[in-house]
Scaffold this motif. Structure first.
Motif, PDB file in Angstrom:
ATOM      1  N   TYR A  31       0.844  -1.193   0.000  1.00  0.00           N
ATOM      2  CA  TYR A  31       0.000   0.000   0.000  1.00  0.00           C
ATOM      3  C   TYR A  31       0.881   1.246   0.000  1.00  0.00           C
ATOM      4  N   GLY A  32       0.262   2.370  -0.209  1.00  0.00           N
ATOM      5  CA  GLY A  32       1.036   3.603  -0.184  1.00  0.00           C
ATOM      6  C   GLY A  32       0.178   4.824  -0.404  1.00  0.00           C
ATOM      7  N   LYS A  33       0.813   5.966  -0.309  1.00  0.00           N
ATOM      8  CA  LYS A  33       0.167   7.248  -0.550  1.00  0.00           C
ATOM      9  C   LYS A  33       1.202   8.203  -1.127  1.00  0.00           C
ATOM     10  N   LEU A  34       0.827   8.874  -2.207  1.00  0.00           N
ATOM     11  CA  LEU A  34       1.645   9.929  -2.791  1.00  0.00           C
ATOM     12  C   LEU A  34       0.873  11.229  -2.653  1.00  0.00           C
ATOM     13  N   ASN A  35       1.475  12.194  -1.968  1.00  0.00           N
ATOM     14  CA  ASN A  35       0.826  13.480  -1.729  1.00  0.00           C
ATOM     15  C   ASN A  35       1.851  14.574  -2.000  1.00  0.00           C
ATOM     16  N   VAL A  36       1.624  15.345  -3.055  1.00  0.00           N
ATOM     17  CA  VAL A  36       2.568  16.385  -3.468  1.00  0.00           C
ATOM     18  C   VAL A  36       1.820  17.702  -3.632  1.00  0.00           C
ATOM     19  N   THR A  37       2.400  18.774  -3.080  1.00  0.00           N
ATOM     20  CA  THR A  37       1.795  20.096  -3.186  1.00  0.00           C
ATOM     21  C   THR A  37       2.779  21.104  -3.760  1.00  0.00           C
ATOM     22  N   ALA A  38       2.252  21.986  -4.592  1.00  0.00           N
ATOM     23  CA  ALA A  38       2.984  23.176  -5.046  1.00  0.00           C
ATOM     24  C   ALA A  38       2.527  24.328  -4.168  1.00  0.00           C
ATOM     25  N   ASN A  52       6.384  20.258  -2.137  1.00  0.00           N
ATOM     26  CA  ASN A  52       6.501  19.468  -0.912  1.00  0.00           C
ATOM     27  C   ASN A  52       5.879  18.091  -1.078  1.00  0.00           C
ATOM     28  N   SER A  53       6.547  17.095  -0.501  1.00  0.00           N
ATOM     29  CA  SER A  53       6.015  15.742  -0.390  1.00  0.00           C
ATOM     30  C   SER A  53       5.552  15.566   1.044  1.00  0.00           C
ATOM     31  N   ASN A  54       4.250  15.441   1.232  1.00  0.00           N
ATOM     32  CA  ASN A  54       3.651  15.517   2.557  1.00  0.00           C
ATOM     33  C   ASN A  54       3.439  14.123   3.138  1.00  0.00           C
ATOM     34  N   ALA A  55       4.510  13.593   3.743  1.00  0.00           N
ATOM     35  CA  ALA A  55       4.480  12.254   4.345  1.00  0.00           C
ATOM     36  C   ALA A  55       4.011  11.200   3.349  1.00  0.00           C
ATOM     37  N   SER A  56       4.428  11.327   2.088  1.00  0.00           N
ATOM     38  CA  SER A  56       4.179  10.250   1.128  1.00  0.00           C
ATOM     39  C   SER A  56       4.855   8.979   1.632  1.00  0.00           C
ATOM     40  N   ARG A  57       4.273   7.828   1.320  1.00  0.00           N
ATOM     41  CA  ARG A  57       4.761   6.609   1.968  1.00  0.00           C
ATOM     42  C   ARG A  57       4.550   5.367   1.108  1.00  0.00           C
ATOM     43  N   LEU A  58       5.334   4.350   1.424  1.00  0.00           N
ATOM     44  CA  LEU A  58       5.210   3.025   0.826  1.00  0.00           C
ATOM     45  C   LEU A  58       5.254   2.005   1.952  1.00  0.00           C
ATOM     46  N   GLY A  59       4.329   1.039   1.936  1.00  0.00           N
ATOM     47  CA  GLY A  59       4.286   0.095   3.037  1.00  0.00           C
ATOM     48  C   GLY A  59       3.932  -1.314   2.613  1.00  0.00           C
ATOM     49  N   SER A  71      -3.129 -14.824  15.191  1.00  0.00           N
ATOM     50  CA  SER A  71      -2.422 -14.541  13.943  1.00  0.00           C
ATOM     51  C   SER A  71      -1.183 -13.714  14.235  1.00  0.00           C
ATOM     52  N   VAL A  72      -0.186 -13.853  13.390  1.00  0.00           N
ATOM     53  CA  VAL A  72       0.965 -12.959  13.430  1.00  0.00           C
ATOM     54  C   VAL A  72       0.663 -11.780  12.527  1.00  0.00           C
ATOM     55  N   ILE A  73       1.009 -10.575  12.989  1.00  0.00           N
ATOM     56  CA  ILE A  73       0.805  -9.358  12.207  1.00  0.00           C
ATOM     57  C   ILE A  73       2.150  -8.658  12.023  1.00  0.00           C
ATOM     58  N   TYR A  74       2.282  -7.914  10.936  1.00  0.00           N
ATOM     59  CA  TYR A  74       3.543  -7.238  10.678  1.00  0.00           C
ATOM     60  C   TYR A  74       3.305  -6.068   9.736  1.00  0.00           C
ATOM     61  N   LYS A  75       4.186  -5.089   9.827  1.00  0.00           N
ATOM     62  CA  LYS A  75       4.118  -3.923   8.957  1.00  0.00           C
ATOM     63  C   LYS A  75       5.518  -3.350   8.785  1.00  0.00           C
ATOM     64  N   MET A  76       5.814  -2.902   7.582  1.00  0.00           N
ATOM     65  CA  MET A  76       7.030  -2.147   7.286  1.00  0.00           C
ATOM     66  C   MET A  76       6.616  -0.955   6.430  1.00  0.00           C
ATOM     67  N   GLU A  77       6.684   0.241   7.004  1.00  0.00           N
ATOM     68  CA  GLU A  77       6.222   1.442   6.310  1.00  0.00           C
ATOM     69  C   GLU A  77       7.331   2.488   6.288  1.00  0.00           C
ATOM     70  N   LEU A 339      -2.078  17.201  -5.098  1.00  0.00           N
ATOM     71  CA  LEU A 339      -2.663  15.986  -5.674  1.00  0.00           C
ATOM     72  C   LEU A 339      -2.276  14.821  -4.777  1.00  0.00           C
ATOM     73  N   GLN A 340      -3.260  13.984  -4.435  1.00  0.00           N
ATOM     74  CA  GLN A 340      -3.001  12.803  -3.600  1.00  0.00           C
ATOM     75  C   GLN A 340      -3.603  11.573  -4.250  1.00  0.00           C
ATOM     76  N   HIS A 341      -2.826  10.481  -4.201  1.00  0.00           N
ATOM     77  CA  HIS A 341      -3.330   9.180  -4.681  1.00  0.00           C
ATOM     78  C   HIS A 341      -2.905   8.102  -3.696  1.00  0.00           C
ATOM     79  N   LYS A 342      -3.870   7.292  -3.285  1.00  0.00           N
ATOM     80  CA  LYS A 342      -3.605   6.162  -2.397  1.00  0.00           C
ATOM     81  C   LYS A 342      -3.764   4.857  -3.180  1.00  0.00           C
TER      82      LYS A 342
END
Length: 343
Positions: A31-38, A52-59, A71-77, A339-342
């Motif tokens: 998953y992820g989010k790209l958020n860029v502002t002029a 600016n890249s406003n806490a854009s992320r990949l996880g 269950s075992v749970i895990y996350k890498m973001e 512009l933001q895209h998840k």
């Protein structure tokens, strides 16, 4: 040569099948989010155009069953610097929430690098979250992502849940009011109690001797935060009140070591596409200046949603910090289009 190529292709195909089979029982989500502002950024002296890249992320996150109830749970973001690339803090990727743990009828336990219970208690009150000059971290201490954190969250009972998070300082220079190092299991911890239903959200959260970013050198605080949100039809109101007590050894630089702050916000969905929102925040916490008279922030914004995944938005944020004795001021006015895209 033709036979060799055919053999190589067959081996690769077989290997691919084997890899697919080996991971067939796992549940991994990318998953992820790209958020860029002029933006046009005015600090009172100069006006600068910025991207600016406003806490854009990949996880990557997952949940794999171990027994019928556990269950075992895990996350890498990771934060991704869309605008600056690997020049941002010298890293292409910056660590965000990363953990491994277990979940089941007993609740959820995990360990790693994660937002504190106090930070998470804000829910969605901060409608200008991650935006330049608008994020509530500009007026309130305690927006902490802690390393070496152990989390336990109870199951939800009729909307109630509770979280306790010991934070292991591991010899870091975190000291209490007596100057002693805080190295025990529960010398530093974050906690919260939450209740919610379809219309209401209420949380009471507390940090005990938690290191958080501030203008002070030894920046451990006790923070107590009360949060409430109410939704009626298309309108949502939010409010947050916080008391913070400085626990470090730099209190001689302060007129007082206890601080207060608040945030109020509102958001209105005009229809499926359009939403307008705004917030106001204020505190006397040592964020820009060690001895702060007042931090003031307000912001307004509008979203146009193409879908649940993609939106364009515009905003205006104003931030001002005033020093107590000299009356010096730091000002920031930000007008942006983004512009933001998840995914």
């Amino acid at each position: 040569m033709m036979n060799v190529n055919k053999l190589t292709a067959a081996l690769l195909a077989t290997t691919g099948l084997a890899v697919t089979s080996a991971y067939a029982d796992t549940d991994v989500t990318v998953y992820g989010k790209l958020n860029v502002t002029a933006e046009n950024v005015d600090n009172g002296d100069d006006s600068t155009a910025k991207l600016n890249s406003n806490a854009s992320r990949l996880g990557f996150k997952g949940k794999t069953g171990l027994t019928e109830s556990t269950s075992v749970i895990y996350k890498m973001e990771y934060e991704v610097a869309v605008d600056d690339g690997d020049t941002k803090d010298g890293n292409a990727f910056k660590q965000r929430n990363i953990y491994i743990g277990l979940t089941g009828d007993f609740g959820t336990v995990f360990a790693g690098n994660h937002d504190t219970a106090l930070k998470l208690s804000q829910n969605k009150v901060d409608v200008m979250n991650d935006l330049n000059g608008g994020d509530m971290k500009n007026v309130l201490v305690g927006e902490t992502r802690a390393k070496n954190i152990i989390n336990y969250t109870t199951p939800s009972y009729s909307g109630f849940s509770a979280t306790i998070q010991p934070i292991l300082n591991e010899g870091d220079n975190i000291t209490g009011e007596d100057g002693d190092k805080e190295d025990g299991f529960f010398d530093s911890f974050s906690s919260s109690v939450n209740w919610e239903n379809d219309s209401f959200y209420v949380a009471l959260a507390h940090d005990n001797n938690v290191a958080t970013k501030s203008a002070l050198e030894h920046d451990a605080f006790d923070n107590t935060r009360l949060v409430a949100q109410y939704k009626i039809a298309a309108l949502t109101f939010g409010a947050l009140y916080q008391v913070s007590d400085y626990q470090g050894v730099d209190a001689s630089n302060l007129n007082e070591d206890s601080f207060t702050g608040y945030l109020v916000s509102a958001a209105y969905k005009i229809n499926k596409q359009w939403k307008v929102y705004g917030q106001v925040g204020q505190s006397d916490m040592p964020i820009e200046y060690v001895d702060t008279d007042k931090n003031e922030q307000y912001g307004i914004g509008v979203d146009y949603n193409f879908s649940k995944a993609t939106k364009v938005f515009g905003f205006y944020n104003s931030l001002e910090a005033t020093e107590n004795v000299s009356n010096n001021k730091e000002e920031l006015d930000v007008l942006g289009l983004g512009l933001q895209h998840k995914f």
